[in-house]
Design an enzyme around this catalytic site. Structure first.
Site, mmCIF file in Angstrom:
data_model
loop_
_atom_site.group_PDB
_atom_site.id
_atom_site.type_symbol
_atom_site.label_atom_id
_atom_site.label_comp_id
_atom_site.label_asym_id
_atom_site.label_seq_id
_atom_site.Cartn_x
_atom_site.Cartn_y
_atom_site.Cartn_z
ATOM 1 N N CYS A 91 0.688 -1.127 -0.355
ATOM 2 C CA CYS A 91 0.091 0.144 -0.105
ATOM 3 C C CYS A 91 0.848 1.416 0.003
ATOM 4 O O CYS A 91 2.042 0.772 -0.047
ATOM 5 C CB CYS A 91 -0.811 -0.274 1.308
ATOM 6 S SG CYS A 91 0.176 0.209 2.349
ATOM 7 N N ALA A 121 2.759 1.618 2.996
ATOM 8 C CA ALA A 121 4.656 0.832 2.905
ATOM 9 C C ALA A 121 5.797 1.608 2.401
ATOM 10 O O ALA A 121 6.613 1.687 2.610
ATOM 11 C CB ALA A 121 3.374 -0.607 2.353
ATOM 12 N N ARG A 165 11.591 -4.406 6.965
ATOM 13 C CA ARG A 165 12.985 -3.788 6.060
ATOM 14 C C ARG A 165 14.274 -4.193 6.386
ATOM 15 O O ARG A 165 14.434 -3.487 7.627
ATOM 16 C CB ARG A 165 12.470 -2.950 4.967
ATOM 17 C CG ARG A 165 12.804 -2.828 4.055
ATOM 18 C CD ARG A 165 11.815 -1.916 2.999
ATOM 19 N NE ARG A 165 12.517 -1.041 1.849
ATOM 20 C CZ ARG A 165 12.751 0.059 1.832
ATOM 21 N NH1 ARG A 165 13.266 0.708 2.919
ATOM 22 N NH2 ARG A 165 13.625 0.241 0.636
HETATM 23 FE FE1 CFM Z 1 12.894 0.650 -5.527
HETATM 24 FE FE2 CFM Z 1 10.552 0.107 -4.360
HETATM 25 FE FE3 CFM Z 1 13.385 -1.080 -3.208
HETATM 26 FE FE4 CFM Z 1 12.429 -1.514 -5.696
HETATM 27 FE FE5 CFM Z 1 11.464 -3.447 -4.422
HETATM 28 FE FE6 CFM Z 1 10.128 -1.634 -2.775
HETATM 29 FE FE7 CFM Z 1 13.052 -2.996 -2.161
HETATM 30 MO MO1 CFM Z 1 10.562 -4.556 -1.721
HETATM 31 S S1 CFM Z 1 11.054 -0.755 -6.287
HETATM 32 S S2 CFM Z 1 14.006 -0.878 -5.384
HETATM 33 S S3 CFM Z 1 12.586 -3.874 -5.957
HETATM 34 S S4 CFM Z 1 12.549 0.929 -3.341
HETATM 35 S S5 CFM Z 1 9.509 -3.898 -4.106
HETATM 36 S S6 CFM Z 1 8.834 -0.274 -2.671
HETATM 37 S S7 CFM Z 1 11.172 -2.904 -0.179
HETATM 38 S S8 CFM Z 1 12.614 -4.775 -2.669
HETATM 39 S S9 CFM Z 1 14.332 -2.064 -1.700
#
Ligand code: CFM
Length: 555
Positions: free
Chosen positions: A58, A61, A92
């Protein structure tokens, strides 16, 4: 490269077969056979169809968890019911090391207003003010941020008014985010909201002067599993001065002085491209897309950075660091290649990693046959040139676009148009991202917002050697006898960035895809054919013979 069985077109048909007409029409636009030369239009950043089990999160998040979360010394209060705070607490794997600029670390705390029914009825602003005062009393933070959850928007609490009042009263920086979970269609909305507020309330707030040559900011790197530490070390050895990271291992002071950098690096384009754009408009800082995932990509990024500044000594030092690191990593690459070459991978993650991690698999000689994002936009797939053609729908219109003007005092163009043209000729493109599709193989299947049903179907059809996703998929995938690598939190692994991180990744994937344990698993539907999973996998023309069933001769 050998043709896959089934072909991408056949697989697409299989995935769509089960859907009612209306759903099929929509999913058809989101499941695309790739053409790297001319990436086809892909449907993205639209609402998930109700009833479908999506991987998405969401807006709260995306804002609190992703962009704001990794900063250590901004005390973050979740205004809402306790569940939102509790379930976003340390989930995270972003890490941090306090230093003299930001000695406080609130990361291990979960601050919540613990909203009750009475606040839903009578309003929660009073409780929010109390929470801010209480937090200030106990911790004396320099900055407090308020993150809104769904009920806040529904009942109309004005977190920004409360923030202004408290800022005045306490004499510290206090600001809020209208990042109610329901905003937009995914966490992508939360990224945008976070970018806007960071830009308005943080960037440019510091009086300090950053000393050093070749000043850079790193945007869209969140220090998952220690990635930022590896990247910071590379910058230091090459001779770059890192002013701020948004927001891995970051403190408020870093970010508040980030307008002094002369180059913005964009790692995760999806979550932070807004900030790069706004800083360019207001302060004149150009940005370039980089990828520190993969040995080749890291070398390429460092070279581009050194060439941007064009300083001979910097270029030499950067080349020396690259040579030293490649010498260490090449033997590891060769070793894993022996065992991993030709193996199949699928990646369905977030909004940037499904692209970035393909480089690591390429380093290892593995083949990515299908990939997709959860919440990326068309530009992350097809490249930024499509932005003017993206239809803005009602969901996107709900997210504030802030008007940014050139700062009459602080604006300073870092490069002239001629210099930019020369850099472009030398392969150093500024302000551009070519997206994931041009780098993927022809006829690879690109799937946006994949759901659980489609994930299972893809595994049945291709039996990949590794399926990359997150915790929501992990055990479903592994019960099918296929290893699942979490690319969000790296399971317990990492760092995976830079050269050192690449070596960690090669070893982890090598172990994962070559362990014999997967051959010892009998998927539940083969033990008792209860019909829930369709016919046994063995009956589906295995791409990897016997991969999924117990073979006595293997034991
Ligand atoms: Fe960018 Fe993200 Fe991230 Fe990502 Fe991700 Fe994420 Fe992440 Mo999970 S787009 S790189 S591929 S910030 S989904 S919202 S939290 S791994 S560090």
């Amino acid at each position: 490269m050998s043709e896959l069985v089934p072909t991408a077109a056949e697989a697409k048909q299989e995935l769509l077969e089960i859907y009612p007409k209306k759903v099929r029409r929509k999913r058809e636009t989101q499941i695309i056979t790739n053409d790297p030369e001319a990436p086809p239009v892909i449907g993205a950043n639209s609402r998930t169809i109700p009833g479908i089990i999506t991987q998405r999160g969401c807006a709260y998040a995306g804002c609190k968890g992703v962009v704001l979360g990794p900063t250590r010394d901004i005390l973050q209060i979740t205004h809402g019911p306790i569940g939102c705070g509790y379930y976003s607490w340390l989930t995270r794997r972003n890490q941090t090391v306090p230093d003299e600029l930001g000695p406080e670390n609130y990361m291990m705390y979960s601050f919540s207003t613990d909203m009750q029914e009475s606040e839903i009825i009578f309003g929660g602003e009073k409780k929010l003010k109390q929470a801010i005062e209480e937090a200030y009393e106990i911790f004396k933070p320099r900055v407090i941020a308020i993150c809104s959850t769904c009920p806040v928007g529904l009942i109309g609490d004005d977190v920004h008014a409360v923030a202004r009042e408290m800022k005045e009263k306490l004499g510290i920086n206090v600001f809020g985010f209208s990042c109610e979970g329901y905003k937009g269609v995914s966490q992508s909305a939360g990224h945008h909201i976070a970018n806007n507020q960071f830009f308005k309330h943080v960037v440019g707030q510091s009086e300090r002067t950053v000393e050093g040559k070749f000043k850079i900011n790193m945007l869209g790197e969140y220090n998952i599993g220690g990635d930022s530490f590896v990247i910071e070390d590379l910058f230091k050895r090459c001779g770059f001065t890192l002013v701020a990271t948004f927001s891995g291992n970051a403190c408020y002071e870093d970010m508040a002085s980030s307008q002094q950098a002369d180059l913005n690096l964009v790692m995760c384009h999806r979550s932070i491209n807004y900030m790069a754009q706004m800083m360019e408009t207001k302060y004149g800082i150009p940005w370039m897309k980089v990828n520190f995932i993969g040995a080749e990509s890291t070398a390429k990024a460092l070279r581009k950075m050194a060439n941007y500044f064009g300083d001979a000594e910097l270029i030499d030092r950067t080349e020396a660091v690259i040579a030293e690191e490649l010498a260490k990593i090449t033997p590891v690459q060769a070793e894993v290649r022996r065992r991993c070459e030709g193996k199949l991978a699928m990646l369905f993650v977030g909004g940037s990693r499904a692209h970035h991690y393909q480089d690591l698999f390429t380093d290892m000689g593995m083949r990515v046959i299908s990939a997709g994002y959860e919440f990326a936009h068309r530009d992350d797939y097809e490249g930024r040139q499509v932005i003017p053609t993206i239809k803005v729908d009602a969901d996107s219109r709900n997210i504030e676009e802030i008007e940014v003007q050139r700062d009459l005092v602080a604006f300073r163009p870092r490069k002239t148009e001629e210099e930019k043209a020369l850099l472009a000729e030398a392969g150093v493109l500024l302000g551009d991202y070519e997206g994931m599709m041009p780098q993927m193989a022809k006829n690879a299947l690109v799937i946006d917002d994949i759901n659980h049903y489609e994930s299972e179907k893809m595994i049945e059809l291709y039996k990949p050697d590794v399926f990359c996703a997150g915790i929501k998929e992990k055990y479903v995938v592994q019960k099918m006898g296929v290893p699942c690598k979490q690319l969000h939190n790296y399971d317990i692994g990492g760092p995976y960035a830079g050269f050192e991180g690449a070596a960690n990744f090669y070893r982890d994937i090598d172990r994962l895809v070559n362990t014999r344990i997967w051959k010892m698993i009998t998927p539940p539907w083969q033990e008792k054919n209860n019909g829930d999973f369709g016919p046994p996998l063995a009956a589906r023309g295995p791409r990897h013979p016997a991969h999924l069933s117990r073979q006595p001769e293997d034991e």
